[in-house]
Design a protein around this motif. Structure first.
Motif, PDB file in Angstrom:
ATOM      1  N   MET A   1       2.590  19.230  99.272  1.00 55.85           N
ATOM      2  CA  MET A   1       2.167  19.119  97.885  1.00 55.85           C
ATOM      3  C   MET A   1       2.398  20.409  97.104  1.00 55.85           C
ATOM      4  SD  MET A   1      -2.010  19.255  98.197  1.00 55.85           S
ATOM      5  CE  MET A   1      -2.038  17.942  99.403  1.00 55.85           C
ATOM      6  N   PHE A   2       2.509  21.542  97.803  1.00 59.72           N
ATOM      7  CA  PHE A   2       2.712  22.814  97.123  1.00 59.72           C
ATOM      8  C   PHE A   2       4.192  23.132  96.934  1.00 59.72           C
ATOM      9  CE2 PHE A   2      -1.472  24.831  96.838  1.00 59.72           C
ATOM     10  CZ  PHE A   2      -2.225  23.970  97.629  1.00 59.72           C
ATOM     11  N   ASP A   3       5.076  22.386  97.578  1.00 56.80           N
ATOM     12  CA  ASP A   3       6.500  22.664  97.452  1.00 56.80           C
ATOM     13  C   ASP A   3       7.042  22.166  96.115  1.00 56.80           C
ATOM     14  OD1 ASP A   3       6.499  23.804  99.913  1.00 56.80           O
ATOM     15  OD2 ASP A   3       7.156  22.005 100.963  1.00 56.80           O
ATOM     16  N   ASN A   4       6.312  21.262  95.498  1.00 61.76           N
ATOM     17  CA  ASN A   4       6.776  20.647  94.256  1.00 61.76           C
ATOM     18  C   ASN A   4       5.670  20.754  93.211  1.00 61.76           C
ATOM     19  OD1 ASN A   4       6.882  18.211  92.349  1.00 61.76           O
ATOM     20  ND2 ASN A   4       8.920  18.152  93.304  1.00 61.76           N
ATOM     21  N   LYS A   5       6.018  21.292  92.071  1.00 66.04           N
ATOM     22  CA  LYS A   5       5.011  21.537  91.037  1.00 66.04           C
ATOM     23  C   LYS A   5       4.315  20.259  90.590  1.00 66.04           C
ATOM     24  CE  LYS A   5       6.563  22.529  86.978  1.00 66.04           C
ATOM     25  NZ  LYS A   5       7.236  23.226  85.869  1.00 66.04           N
ATOM     26  N   GLU A   6       5.079  19.188  90.442  1.00 64.16           N
ATOM     27  CA  GLU A   6       4.487  17.938  89.966  1.00 64.16           C
ATOM     28  C   GLU A   6       3.552  17.345  91.020  1.00 64.16           C
ATOM     29  OE1 GLU A   6       4.665  16.984  86.884  1.00 64.16           O
ATOM     30  OE2 GLU A   6       5.945  18.747  86.513  1.00 64.16           O
ATOM     31  N   PHE A   7       3.973  17.390  92.310  1.00 69.72           N
ATOM     32  CA  PHE A   7       3.093  16.920  93.375  1.00 69.72           C
ATOM     33  C   PHE A   7       1.802  17.733  93.395  1.00 69.72           C
ATOM     34  CE2 PHE A   7       6.734  15.169  96.236  1.00 69.72           C
ATOM     35  CZ  PHE A   7       6.833  14.065  95.393  1.00 69.72           C
ATOM     36  N   LEU A  80      -1.534  32.461  98.878  1.00 66.27           N
ATOM     37  CA  LEU A  80      -0.452  31.768  98.167  1.00 66.27           C
ATOM     38  C   LEU A  80       0.864  32.511  98.318  1.00 66.27           C
ATOM     39  CD1 LEU A  80      -2.274  30.715  94.866  1.00 66.27           C
ATOM     40  CD2 LEU A  80      -1.420  29.188  96.647  1.00 66.27           C
ATOM     41  N   LEU A  81       0.802  33.839  98.265  1.00 61.91           N
ATOM     42  CA  LEU A  81       2.007  34.646  98.444  1.00 61.91           C
ATOM     43  C   LEU A  81       2.597  34.428  99.829  1.00 61.91           C
ATOM     44  CD1 LEU A  81       3.770  37.035  97.254  1.00 61.91           C
ATOM     45  CD2 LEU A  81       2.267  38.533  98.556  1.00 61.91           C
ATOM     46  N   THR A  88       4.869  28.404  92.363  1.00 58.30           N
ATOM     47  CA  THR A  88       4.663  26.972  92.124  1.00 58.30           C
ATOM     48  C   THR A  88       3.272  26.700  91.584  1.00 58.30           C
ATOM     49  OG1 THR A  88       6.196  26.383  93.902  1.00 58.30           O
ATOM     50  CG2 THR A  88       4.618  24.698  93.236  1.00 58.30           C
ATOM     51  N   VAL A  89       2.283  27.292  92.213  1.00 62.90           N
ATOM     52  CA  VAL A  89       0.900  27.071  91.798  1.00 62.90           C
ATOM     53  C   VAL A  89       0.636  27.711  90.438  1.00 62.90           C
ATOM     54  CG1 VAL A  89      -1.511  27.639  92.358  1.00 62.90           C
ATOM     55  CG2 VAL A  89       0.032  26.821  94.145  1.00 62.90           C
ATOM     56  N   ARG A  90       1.165  28.908  90.222  1.00 57.44           N
ATOM     57  CA  ARG A  90       0.955  29.578  88.930  1.00 57.44           C
ATOM     58  C   ARG A  90       1.511  28.726  87.792  1.00 57.44           C
ATOM     59  NH1 ARG A  90       4.038  34.985  88.477  1.00 57.44           N
ATOM     60  NH2 ARG A  90       5.736  33.471  88.365  1.00 57.44           N
ATOM     61  N   GLU A  91       2.742  28.212  87.977  1.00 61.83           N
ATOM     62  CA  GLU A  91       3.358  27.404  86.921  1.00 61.83           C
ATOM     63  C   GLU A  91       2.632  26.080  86.749  1.00 61.83           C
ATOM     64  OE1 GLU A  91       7.407  27.144  88.175  1.00 61.83           O
ATOM     65  OE2 GLU A  91       7.713  29.315  88.051  1.00 61.83           O
ATOM     66  N   GLU A 101      -4.227  34.237  87.378  1.00 57.47           N
ATOM     67  CA  GLU A 101      -4.940  35.510  87.508  1.00 57.47           C
ATOM     68  C   GLU A 101      -6.422  35.348  87.156  1.00 57.47           C
ATOM     69  OE1 GLU A 101      -3.227  38.847  85.572  1.00 57.47           O
ATOM     70  OE2 GLU A 101      -1.291  38.666  86.590  1.00 57.47           O
ATOM     71  N   THR A 102      -6.701  34.524  86.173  1.00 57.16           N
ATOM     72  CA  THR A 102      -8.104  34.250  85.816  1.00 57.16           C
ATOM     73  C   THR A 102      -8.814  33.552  86.961  1.00 57.16           C
ATOM     74  OG1 THR A 102      -7.493  34.042  83.487  1.00 57.16           O
ATOM     75  CG2 THR A 102      -9.600  33.075  84.158  1.00 57.16           C
ATOM     76  N   ILE A 103      -8.125  32.640  87.624  1.00 52.50           N
ATOM     77  CA  ILE A 103      -8.733  31.917  88.746  1.00 52.50           C
ATOM     78  C   ILE A 103      -8.964  32.863  89.926  1.00 52.50           C
ATOM     79  CG2 ILE A 103      -8.456  29.980  90.335  1.00 52.50           C
ATOM     80  CD1 ILE A 103      -8.827  29.326  87.275  1.00 52.50           C
ATOM     81  N   GLU A 104      -8.026  33.787  90.163  1.00 56.52           N
ATOM     82  CA  GLU A 104      -8.217  34.754  91.245  1.00 56.52           C
ATOM     83  C   GLU A 104      -9.472  35.586  91.031  1.00 56.52           C
ATOM     84  OE1 GLU A 104      -4.773  36.883  92.942  1.00 56.52           O
ATOM     85  OE2 GLU A 104      -3.561  35.794  91.462  1.00 56.52           O
ATOM     86  N   GLU A 105      -9.815  35.848  89.775  1.00 54.95           N
ATOM     87  CA  GLU A 105     -11.005  36.647  89.469  1.00 54.95           C
ATOM     88  C   GLU A 105     -12.296  35.930  89.849  1.00 54.95           C
ATOM     89  OE1 GLU A 105     -11.376  39.777  88.231  1.00 54.95           O
ATOM     90  OE2 GLU A 105      -9.211  40.080  88.345  1.00 54.95           O
TER      91      GLU A 105
END
Length: 819
Positions: A1-7, A80-81, A88-91, A101-105
């Protein structure tokens, strides 16, 4: 699910609804963090299980890293890195209306460590998984971290750090893997079937319950484990109800409450105050709790291999990070003798071929000692074993060195009513390593000289390293992209290839990019400082940074006194052209360390005076960022122009902050101490700023005297002026003798860490820093050289040396390559 942005977006929205019953419009940042963390956990669950199954199926030798600290910081971005999913997740989140970055906080910094010791352990775990080694962490799941630091009127105030208050998305409670741990009681000795049997009776039992955190390797299917132990009651409250009386007369009930509170305290705080007996006892309890629980878990995993215990050293490596887990040695002996039926000699042979030890300090006060009576009462059987180890060791010494009772006393494990943990660690392990070449040489030739003479083959050096993917790729993504554009991506898995960057040191376009990226990082940090501290910082100024634990030998005081001197210089000649400078501090002082807390107060007095004075505008600024943490370091370090590594030579075992700054292009102002020595050898004196006494000069002063701080005070008017500022009302001192404790430490107690001795050289070196910084292109070239040689100090490189030379483990690939 993380390999594809839409998934990813579809799965994320579904999880948000199914787990929390919320739509994207209703979700908070905390909700987004929680769902994202759970998705990652589910995504790597299979690899985590397969990793453990592969280790078992192939009977791989596994290494267990025992440490009281694992300063892992935030894991969301790093995971994630390492999984290759960050972009993918950021976009995807951006399209859903959220900034990553806000979510990481939203993630708390895990309250599992304090300083370099714990951060080293975290970096090692990252490298072990990324390189494919079977290596795991073993620590304590502290309910509260060291403390949350608040600054009130310049004073450090310690508040609880309830980092687990909202749960911890990365952990998995393993109730089925809990193990018992015992304290107190008495040892009964009997004969059974022709052998002596030792049984502890009347002891107090508790449960150690593991919480497992996955350690995800970069670009690797390996998911190792950080196992954190929580102390829980082993008494069922239900049994107290049968026949219980009501009211205060019910002693069973109140005894249970006392017992339960004492159990919970074991995994409640990192480093409880040990200035009194109860605090010392609690620290000893914590250490045994970690060692006993961890070893039981290790041995249970080993027994599943179906091999005889004679194979233990061939399949298990137990590493103790500093002296805190040294009780691993007698506890392993206890299990082997009392529970597995081994004789002393067999058990000792297995133990010393299984356990290895890293020393992290040369300071005698940090080489742990425990009162004999405390160990004997709390851990009666373990103390018997320590006593026997000491008896046999001292007997061996007397045979080898007849008549040398003085030597035996110096090397004894038990001496003058104290159990010396560093001595036990050396005697009971097959490897003893320092953490920088200078540190190791000082260990061999001074602090542990007699042990090196006895066991020369055990001593070796393993210079510390840092996780370059976290500290460059994650903390400084723009610089990381520039590096990839210049030399490709090979450095990510082979960090020593960063050396290829050196060819760009004379490339004007590349240097401009280095300067641009640094300026952008400084702008971001300036925004953070304005938001958190309300201080306007000029990103055009030179950012001079000292961030580390507050201690006398790290010499934040030297830095502060020099800033006071700069203030006076500007006031004396306000028209002189000066380089704008911003000095940034961040540090926690141990709650009971009064002098360190006074230094924090002094830094704030200097900050208040400098920042309020209109004549300092555009010339000098001072900032102290409270509550230093890994996540704060990730913002500060990429923005630094200058890295202050100014410890008294011979006192800092290695340092790892020096390596992080170097990797992010800061230039070091430092003494030839710890790993600074090896940094200097790689980049040359022209690419850093060295000053001060050498370690051999410091040792000579300590051994033979000849240093008089008051002479420098009387001779150097700059020194006299800033020291008088500590006790005479003026720009920095609000009332008479406000900083007398600091003044006395320097003059009445003769300046233990040679702050005044190094002051003049330090001031001259900073003048050289100013001259160098005016030439931006040349500064950028020096910065590039630093980055290029920082790969040598990656924890990947360090872990490879540990693996091949100490632990004898190798990367595990075959079981995974089939997939």
């Amino acid at each position: 699910m993380f390999d594809n942005k839409e998934f990813f977006k579809t799965a994320f929205k579904e999880q948000l609804v199914s787990r929390l019953g919320k739509s994207m419009e209703e979700a908070t940042a905390g909700d987004i963090y929680k769902i994202l963390g759970n998705l990652i956990r589910e995504n790597i669950g299979r690899e985590w299980a397969e990793t453990n199954q592969a280790y078992k199926a192939d009977r791989e030798k596994q290494m267990y890293y025992f440490s009281m600290e694992f300063l892992i910081g935030r894991l969301l971005g790093n995971n994630l890195l390492n999984l290759g999913m960050y972009d993918t997740v950021r976009e995807g989140l951006k399209e859903l209306g959220w900034d990553l970055e806000t979510i990481e906080e939203q993630e708390p910094d895990a309250g599992l460590g304090n300083g370099g010791l714990g951060r080293l352990a975290a970096c090692f775990l990252d490298s072990l998984a990324s390189l494919g080694y079977a290596g795991h962490g073993c620590g304590i799941r502290y309910k509260y971290g060291l403390f949350e630091q608040k600054i009130v009127d310049g004073h450090q105030v310690e508040l609880p750090d309830p980092w687990l208050q909202k749960g911890y998305v990365w952990e998995e409670r393993r109730e089925d893997k809990r193990v018992p741990v015992s304290f107190w009681g008495r040892v009964e000795v009997s004969e059974k079937n022709g052998r002596t049997v030792f049984e502890t009776v009347g002891d107090e039992k508790i449960w150690a319950v593991p919480y497992d955190v996955p350690v995800i390797g970069y670009g690797s299917p390996h998911v190792n484990t950080l196992r954190l132990w929580s102390a829980e009651s082993a008494v069922d409250p239900a049994i107290l109800r049968s026949g219980a009386q009501s009211g205060p007369a019910n002693k069973g009930y109140y005894q249970f409450l006392d017992y339960n509170r004492s159990v919970e305290s074991i995994s409640e705080f990192l480093y409880p105050d040990d200035s009194g007996y109860e605090g010392k006892l609690l620290r000893l309890k914590q250490q045994y709790f970690l060692c006993s629980a961890g070893l039981r878990s290790v041995l249970r995993t080993f027994e599943k291999l179906g091999l005889p215990f004679s194979e233990l050293p061939r399949k298990v490596a137990v590493h103790i990070n500093d002296t805190h887990p040294t009780l691993v040695i007698p506890e392993l002996m206890r299990i082997l003798i009392d529970e597995k039926g081994f004789g002393w000699d067999e058990a000792w042979s297995l133990t010393i071929r299984t356990v290895s030890y890293t020393n992290h300090t040369l300071m005698s006060e940090a080489l742990e000692k425990w009162p004999v009576n405390m160990v004997r009462e709390l851990l009666p059987r373990v103390y018997m074993i320590i006593e026997e180890i000491n008896k046999r060791f001292c007997g061996m010494l007397l045979e080898r060195f007849p008549g040398r009772q003085d030597l035996v006393s110096r090397m004894a494990i038990i001496e003058s009513g104290q159990v010396k943990m560093a001595h036990l660690a050396v005697v009971g392990s097959y490897s003893v390593n320092g953490v920088a070449r200078l540190h190791t040489e000082l260990l061999k030739n001074d602090v542990m000289k007699p042990f090196y003479g006895l066991f020369p083959e055990r001593f070796n050096n393993k210079t510390n390293g840092i996780a370059h993917r976290r500290w460059l790729m994650h903390a400084n993504p723009e610089l990381s992209r520039l590096v990839c554009d210049g030399i490709g991506t090979g450095w990510i898995e082979n960090p020593e290839r960063l050396q290829e960057l050196e060819r760009f040191k004379n490339d004007s376009l590349f240097r401009e990019e280095i300067l641009r990226i640094k300026h952008g990082n400084k702008q971001r940090l300036s925004g953070e400082i304005r938001q958190k501290q309300g201080i306007a910082v000029d990103p055009e100024s030179l950012f001079d940074v000292q961030v580390k634990r507050l201690h006398g030998y790290k010499r934040q005081l030297l830095n502060a006194l020099h800033i006071m001197h700069l203030y006076h210089a500007i006031k004396d000649d306000p028209t002189a052209e000066r380089l704008p400078r911003t000095f940034i501090f961040a540090a926690k002082a141990a709650p009971a360390y009064f002098l360190a807390k006074c230094i924090i107060k002094l830094i704030h007095a200097v900050m208040d005076t400098v920042n309020r004075d209109p004549q300092m505008e555009g010339r000098l600024k001072v900032v102290f960022l409270e509550n230093y943490s890994v996540s704060l370091a990730e913002k500060i370090i990429p923005a630094a122009n200058v890295s202050e590594q100014i410890s008294t030579a011979g006192k800092e075992a290695s340092g790892t902050g020096n390596m992080k700054f170097m990797m992010n292009g800061a230039l070091t102002v430092g003494t030839l101490d710890g790993a600074n020595v090896e940094m200097h050898e790689r980049i040359g004196a022209e690419n850093m700023f060295l000053f001060g006494l050498r370690s051999e000069e410091v040792m000579d002063y300590y051994k033979h005297g000849g240093y008089w701080a008051r002479e420098i005070y009387e001779r150097d008017p700059r020194v006299k002026r800033v020291l008088d500022d500590l006790i005479v009302p003026g720009p920095f001192c609000r009332h008479d003798r406000e900083f007398e404790v600091i003044y006395q430490s320097l003059l009445d107690h003769n300046d233990e860490f040679f702050v005044l001795r190094d002051f003049a050289d330090y001031a001259d070196t900073h003048a050289a820093v100013e001259r160098a910084y005016w030439d931006a292109q040349d500064w950028a070239a020096k910065s590039i050289v630093n980055i290029a040689h920082s790969g040598h100090f990656s924890s990947d490189c360090t872990v490879k040396r540990y693996a091949s030379e100490i632990w004898k483990i190798h990367p595990v690939r075959n079981a995974f390559e089939i997939r």
